[in-house]
Design a protein around this motif. Structure first.
Motif, PDB file in Angstrom:
ATOM      1  N   GLN A   1       0.798  -1.214   0.000  1.00  0.00           N
ATOM      2  CA  GLN A   1       0.000   0.000   0.000  1.00  0.00           C
ATOM      3  C   GLN A   1       0.836   1.272   0.000  1.00  0.00           C
ATOM      4  OE1 GLN A   1      -2.774  -1.555  -1.180  1.00  0.00           O
ATOM      5  NE2 GLN A   1      -3.641   0.310  -0.300  1.00  0.00           N
ATOM      6  N   ASN A   2       2.155   1.167   0.132  1.00  0.00           N
ATOM      7  CA  ASN A   2       3.002   2.351  -0.005  1.00  0.00           C
ATOM      8  C   ASN A   2       2.927   2.821  -1.461  1.00  0.00           C
ATOM      9  OD1 ASN A   2       4.601   4.086   1.497  1.00  0.00           O
ATOM     10  ND2 ASN A   2       6.511   3.109   0.891  1.00  0.00           N
ATOM     11  N   VAL A   3       2.441   4.026  -1.692  1.00  0.00           N
ATOM     12  CA  VAL A   3       2.110   4.478  -3.042  1.00  0.00           C
ATOM     13  C   VAL A   3       3.116   5.511  -3.530  1.00  0.00           C
ATOM     14  CG1 VAL A   3       0.369   5.605  -4.480  1.00  0.00           C
ATOM     15  CG2 VAL A   3      -0.338   4.028  -2.675  1.00  0.00           C
TER      16      VAL A   3
ATOM     17  N   ALA B   1       3.537   7.985  -0.569  1.00  0.00           N
ATOM     18  CA  ALA B   1       4.873   8.197  -0.009  1.00  0.00           C
ATOM     19  C   ALA B   1       5.572   9.396  -0.631  1.00  0.00           C
ATOM     20  CB  ALA B   1       5.723   6.944  -0.204  1.00  0.00           C
ATOM     21  N   LEU B   2       5.311   9.648  -1.912  1.00  0.00           N
ATOM     22  CA  LEU B   2       5.961  10.767  -2.602  1.00  0.00           C
ATOM     23  C   LEU B   2       5.234  11.023  -3.916  1.00  0.00           C
ATOM     24  CD1 LEU B   2       7.861   9.505  -5.158  1.00  0.00           C
ATOM     25  CD2 LEU B   2       9.096   8.607  -3.180  1.00  0.00           C
TER      26      LEU B   2
ATOM     27  N   ARG C   1      12.644   4.180   0.858  1.00  0.00           N
ATOM     28  CA  ARG C   1      13.313   4.367   2.147  1.00  0.00           C
ATOM     29  C   ARG C   1      14.170   5.620   2.177  1.00  0.00           C
ATOM     30  NH1 ARG C   1      15.912  -0.874   4.656  1.00  0.00           N
ATOM     31  NH2 ARG C   1      13.671  -1.304   4.748  1.00  0.00           N
ATOM     32  N   THR C   2      14.820   5.961   1.072  1.00  0.00           N
ATOM     33  CA  THR C   2      15.678   7.150   1.074  1.00  0.00           C
ATOM     34  C   THR C   2      14.873   8.431   1.229  1.00  0.00           C
ATOM     35  OG1 THR C   2      15.593   7.238  -1.345  1.00  0.00           O
ATOM     36  CG2 THR C   2      17.451   6.057  -0.351  1.00  0.00           C
ATOM     37  N   VAL C   3      13.582   8.374   0.921  1.00  0.00           N
ATOM     38  CA  VAL C   3      12.734   9.565   1.013  1.00  0.00           C
ATOM     39  C   VAL C   3      12.016   9.639   2.356  1.00  0.00           C
ATOM     40  CG1 VAL C   3      10.740  10.763   0.010  1.00  0.00           C
ATOM     41  CG2 VAL C   3      12.421   9.647  -1.474  1.00  0.00           C
ATOM     42  N   ASN C   4      11.422   8.541   2.794  1.00  0.00           N
ATOM     43  CA  ASN C   4      10.612   8.607   4.019  1.00  0.00           C
ATOM     44  C   ASN C   4      10.867   7.462   4.986  1.00  0.00           C
ATOM     45  OD1 ASN C   4       9.354   6.624   2.552  1.00  0.00           O
ATOM     46  ND2 ASN C   4       7.516   7.823   2.114  1.00  0.00           N
ATOM     47  N   GLY C   5      12.059   6.896   4.944  1.00  0.00           N
ATOM     48  CA  GLY C   5      12.436   5.894   5.932  1.00  0.00           C
ATOM     49  C   GLY C   5      11.616   4.625   5.816  1.00  0.00           C
ATOM     50  N   ASP C   6      11.316   4.029   6.975  1.00  0.00           N
ATOM     51  CA  ASP C   6      10.608   2.751   7.002  1.00  0.00           C
ATOM     52  C   ASP C   6       9.097   2.902   7.121  1.00  0.00           C
ATOM     53  OD1 ASP C   6      12.954   1.256   6.836  1.00  0.00           O
ATOM     54  OD2 ASP C   6      13.279   1.401   9.005  1.00  0.00           O
ATOM     55  N   ARG C   7       8.618   4.133   7.200  1.00  0.00           N
ATOM     56  CA  ARG C   7       7.176   4.289   7.389  1.00  0.00           C
ATOM     57  C   ARG C   7       6.432   4.062   6.069  1.00  0.00           C
ATOM     58  NH1 ARG C   7       9.022   9.671   7.770  1.00  0.00           N
ATOM     59  NH2 ARG C   7       8.448  10.954   5.966  1.00  0.00           N
ATOM     60  N   THR C   8       5.146   3.820   6.210  1.00  0.00           N
ATOM     61  CA  THR C   8       4.267   3.736   5.044  1.00  0.00           C
ATOM     62  C   THR C   8       3.704   5.113   4.767  1.00  0.00           C
ATOM     63  OG1 THR C   8       3.669   1.455   5.495  1.00  0.00           O
ATOM     64  CG2 THR C   8       2.165   2.708   4.125  1.00  0.00           C
ATOM     65  N   GLY C   9       3.819   5.567   3.542  1.00  0.00           N
ATOM     66  CA  GLY C   9       3.259   6.849   3.166  1.00  0.00           C
ATOM     67  C   GLY C   9       4.019   8.018   3.759  1.00  0.00           C
ATOM     68  N   HIS C  10       3.326   9.158   3.871  1.00  0.00           N
ATOM     69  CA  HIS C  10       3.956  10.379   4.366  1.00  0.00           C
ATOM     70  C   HIS C  10       3.397  10.742   5.727  1.00  0.00           C
ATOM     71  CE1 HIS C  10       0.186  11.807   2.539  1.00  0.00           C
ATOM     72  NE2 HIS C  10       0.250  12.803   3.397  1.00  0.00           N
ATOM     73  N   GLU C  11       4.088  11.628   6.411  1.00  0.00           N
ATOM     74  CA  GLU C  11       3.608  12.107   7.703  1.00  0.00           C
ATOM     75  C   GLU C  11       2.541  13.173   7.489  1.00  0.00           C
ATOM     76  OE1 GLU C  11       7.422  11.477  10.659  1.00  0.00           O
ATOM     77  OE2 GLU C  11       7.060  13.458   9.777  1.00  0.00           O
ATOM     78  N   VAL C  12       1.428  13.042   8.176  1.00  0.00           N
ATOM     79  CA  VAL C  12       0.356  14.027   8.058  1.00  0.00           C
ATOM     80  C   VAL C  12       0.772  15.299   8.775  1.00  0.00           C
ATOM     81  CG1 VAL C  12      -2.054  14.527   8.616  1.00  0.00           C
ATOM     82  CG2 VAL C  12      -1.385  12.224   7.917  1.00  0.00           C
TER      83      VAL C  12
END
Length: 516
Positions: free
Chosen positions: A263-265, A343-344, A484-495
Motif C-alpha cells: 500500500q506504499n504508493v 509516499a511521494l 526508504r531514502t525519502v521517508n524511511g521505514d514508514r508507510t506513506g507520508h507524515e500528516v
C-alpha cells in the motif's frame, strides 16, 4: 513500448542511457554525441505519443480542458493504459472555462469620440462575459485623488443610486475583481470597466493580466487609472464589444496504478491539457507522453513492484492546477488513510523544451530566495539528490529549478507529501552557464513558443526528451522498489499538524493573474 528488462535496475538503466547529448538539438555545434541507449525505443514511443497528441490538437483546434481536443486526449491515454493491462480511472470535475473567441473593441462615442486599442489601451479580463453594449458610463464610489483608496464596487452601498442599464466604472482595490463585477451585475450594470487604482506607478498603468476568478454574466474590461479618470466625465457614452466563451465546463483526471503491490504508493503525474488555441506539445504533451511511455514500460516488467505505482494525468492545470487540487482535496477529505499512503509525488511538466536546461526541482530550498520557494516537505531533498546524481552519471549534468509550488506538485506538498520532478524551462531566458552545460543559445527563451500556437511537434528537443525519459523511468522504478531514502521505514507520508494551502495559484511558469 520499452521492454521491462531495460528497467529492472539502476545500473542497467544508467548504462542504457549513457552518453546523452548536452545540447538543444540531436547534435550540438561541438559535434558531441547524441543520446543513445537501449531504451531508445522508449523515446520513439514518446514521439509516437506526441504525434498522436498533435493530430488530436489539429483535428479539434487544440487540447485545452473543456474542449473536444482534451476529451480526445483523455480517451487516447485511457486506451493506451487499458491496452497495457491497467484499469484506468477517470475522475470528472467541473471547472471555470474561458476563451476569447475574437478581438474585443472599446470606444467612447460621446461627448468626445475616442477609439481604444486592445492590449494597448484596454484589456479583456479573464472570465469576462460576451456582449455588444452601448450605454452611459457611471462611476461607482471612485477615489480619484491620493491615496486613491476606495471600496469601489465592493459594498452594496457603493451602488446606491446606480442607474440600471449603465456601464459601471469601478476602481481596483480592497475586494476581488470578480466581486466588483458580480456586485455591478446585481445592481443592473450591463458591462463593467475596471480602472487601475492609481496609488502607485505599478497600479496606474493599463490593468491587464487579471482574472475575475470565474464566469460572470456581462462584459468586463480593464483600463489605466488615467483613462478611468477621463471616463468619469458627465455625458460619457461607451461602446464595449467582447467575444468570449465563459462558463462552467467539465473535464477529467486520469489515473492508473500497478496491481498487487504494497500500500506504499509512489505517484507520478503530468498535466494533459494545453492552453486554449494550441496543441501544447511541449507544455505539456512532453511530460504526458513520457509518463505514458513509462507506465507502459512498468506494465511490461517481469515482476510486480514492491510499492504501488500510481500514474496521473491532470486536467485543467492551465486554469490553476485545478485537476490536481481536486484530486488531492477529495482524497484527503474522503479517503484520508489512502491519501496518507502516498509516499511521494513526482511531477513532469515541460520536459522537452527546444532550448532546454535539465532542471531538477530544488527540494532542499537552498538555491532560490524564500519568495520564489514553497516549503519543501522532508524527503523532497532526497528526490532532488537522486535526480542530480542520475544526470551526473549519464554525463549531462543538471541545474536546480525553483520549487515554487506552482505546478501539480503544489497541492501535494501543501499536505506534506514529499515531491520532486523535472522541468526544461518555459519563457525564462537561458544563461551562459546553462548554454555551456547543455548547448543551445544563451540569452534566448528555453521555449519561445511557450503558451502559443507554435507549441507543436517542431517545438521539442529529442535530446531533452531522451535524457528526461531515462530519468523518469529511473525514478519511477527506483521508488517502486523502495522509498526508504525519502521517508524511511514508514508507510506513506507524515500528516502535517494542520492543513496548509500551497502557493500554487496559477500556472507554474508565467506570473499568476491578479485577482484583486
Amino acid at each position: 513500448m520499452t521492454s521491462g528488462a531495460a528497467l529492472l535496475g539502476t545500473a542497467a538503466l544508467i548504462a542504457a542511457a549513457a552518453t546523452v547529448v548536452p545540447a538543444s538539438a540531436d547534435d550540438d555545434a561541438a559535434g558531441r554525441p547524441t543520446a543513445r541507449h537501449e531504451a531508445n525505443g522508449s523515446v520513439r514511443g514518446v514521439m509516437d505519443h506526441l504525434i498522436e497528441l498533435e493530430e488530436i490538437g489539429d483535428r479539434h483546434g487544440g487540447r485545452a480542458s473543456g474542449t473536444p481536443g482534451y476529451e480526445a486526449s483523455r480517451d487516447y491515454v485511457v486506451k493506451r493504459l487499458s491496452r497495457a493491462g491497467y484499469r484506468p480511472q477517470v475522475q470528472e470535475f467541473d471547472f471555470p472555462f474561458f476563451q476569447q473567441l475574437g478581438p474585443s473593441s472599446f470606444e467612447v462615442t460621446a461627448p468626445t469620440p475616442r477609439t481604444f486599442e486592445e492590449g494597448v489601451d484596454f484589456s479583456t479580463l479573464e472570465y469576462s462575459g460576451a456582449g455588444d453594449i452601448t450605454a452611459p458610463v457611471e462611476g461607482v464610489d471612485l477615489a480619484l485623488v491620493t491615496p486613491a483608496d476606495s471600496t469601489s464596487g465592493c459594498e452594496d452601498a457603493d451602488f446606491a443610486g446606480f442607474t440600471a442599464g449603465n456601464i459601471a466604472l469601478v476602481q481596483r482595490g480592497v475586494c476581488t475583481f470578480g466581486e466588483k463585477a458580480t456586485n455591478a451585475l446585481e445592481a443592473g450594470a450591463v458591462a463593467v470597466i475596471v480602472m487601475n487604482q492609481g496609488n502607485t506607478p505599478e497600479r496606474s498603468v493599463l490593468l491587464e493580466n487579471v482574472t475575475l476568478g470565474g464566469p460572470v454574466g456581462l462584459p468586463v474590461i480593464g483600463v489605466s487609472f488615467a483613462d478611468g479618470q477621463a471616463l468619469d466625465a458627465d455625458g460619457t457614452i461607451a461602446h464595449v464589444v467582447t467575444d468570449t466563451q465563459s462558463e462552467i465546463a467539465t473535464t477529467w483526471n486520469v489515473t492508473a496504478e500497478t496491481r498487487g503491490s504494497r500500500q506504499n504508493v509512489v505517484m507520478a503525474g503530468a498535466h494533459l491539457d494545453s492552453v486554449v488555441g494550441g496543441n501544447g506539445i511541449n507544455d505539456n504533451g512532453s511530460g504526458s507522453a513520457a509518463l505514458l511511455e513509462t507506465a507502459e514500460a512498468v506494465a511490461d516488467m517481469k515482476r510486480t513492484p514492491n510499492n504501488k505505482v500510481r500514474f496521473a494525468w491532470w486536467g485543467a492545470e492551465e486554469n490553476g492546477l485545478l485537476g490536481s487540487e481536486h484530486y488531492v482535496a477529495e482524497m484527503a477529505e474522503n479517503q484520508p488513510g489512502k491519501f496518507q499512503n502516498i509516499a511521494l509525488y513526482l511531477n513532469f511538466d515541460m520536459v522537452g523544451s527546444p532550448n532546454y536546461m535539465l532542471g531538477v526541482y530544488d527540494g532542499n530550498n537552498d538555491a532560490f530566495p524564500p519568495e520564489e520557494s514553497a516549503t519543501a516537505p522532508e524527503g523532497s531533498a532526497a528526490i532532488e539528490k537522486m535526480y542530480a546524481r542520475f544526470f551526473d552519471k549519464i554525463g549531462t549534468g543538471s541545474v536546480e529549478t525553483a520549487f515554487s509550488g506552482r505546478s501539480d506538485y503544489g497541492p501535494f506538498i501543501a499536505l506534506n507529501v514529499p515531491a520532486g520532478g523535472l522541468f526544461t524551462g518555459a519563457e525564462g531566458v537561458k544563461s551562459e552557464e546553462e548554454a555551456e552545460l547543455f548547448g543551445g543559445t544563451a540569452g534566448e527563451a528555453y521555449d519561445s513558443c511557450y503558451h502559443q500556437a507554435c507549441d507543436d511537434l517542431g517545438n521539442v528537443s529529442r535530446a531533452a526528451l531522451k535524457a528526461n525519459t531515462a530519468a523518469i523511468m529511473h525514478s519511477v522504478t527506483k521508488y517502486a522498489r523502495s522509498t526508504r531514502t525519502v521517508n524511511g521505514d514508514r508507510t506513506g507520508h507524515e500528516v502535517p499538524p494542520a492543513p496548509a494551502r500551497s502557493k500554487a495559484t496559477d500556472h507554474h511558469h508565467g506570473a499568476p493573474k491578479a485577482a484583486r
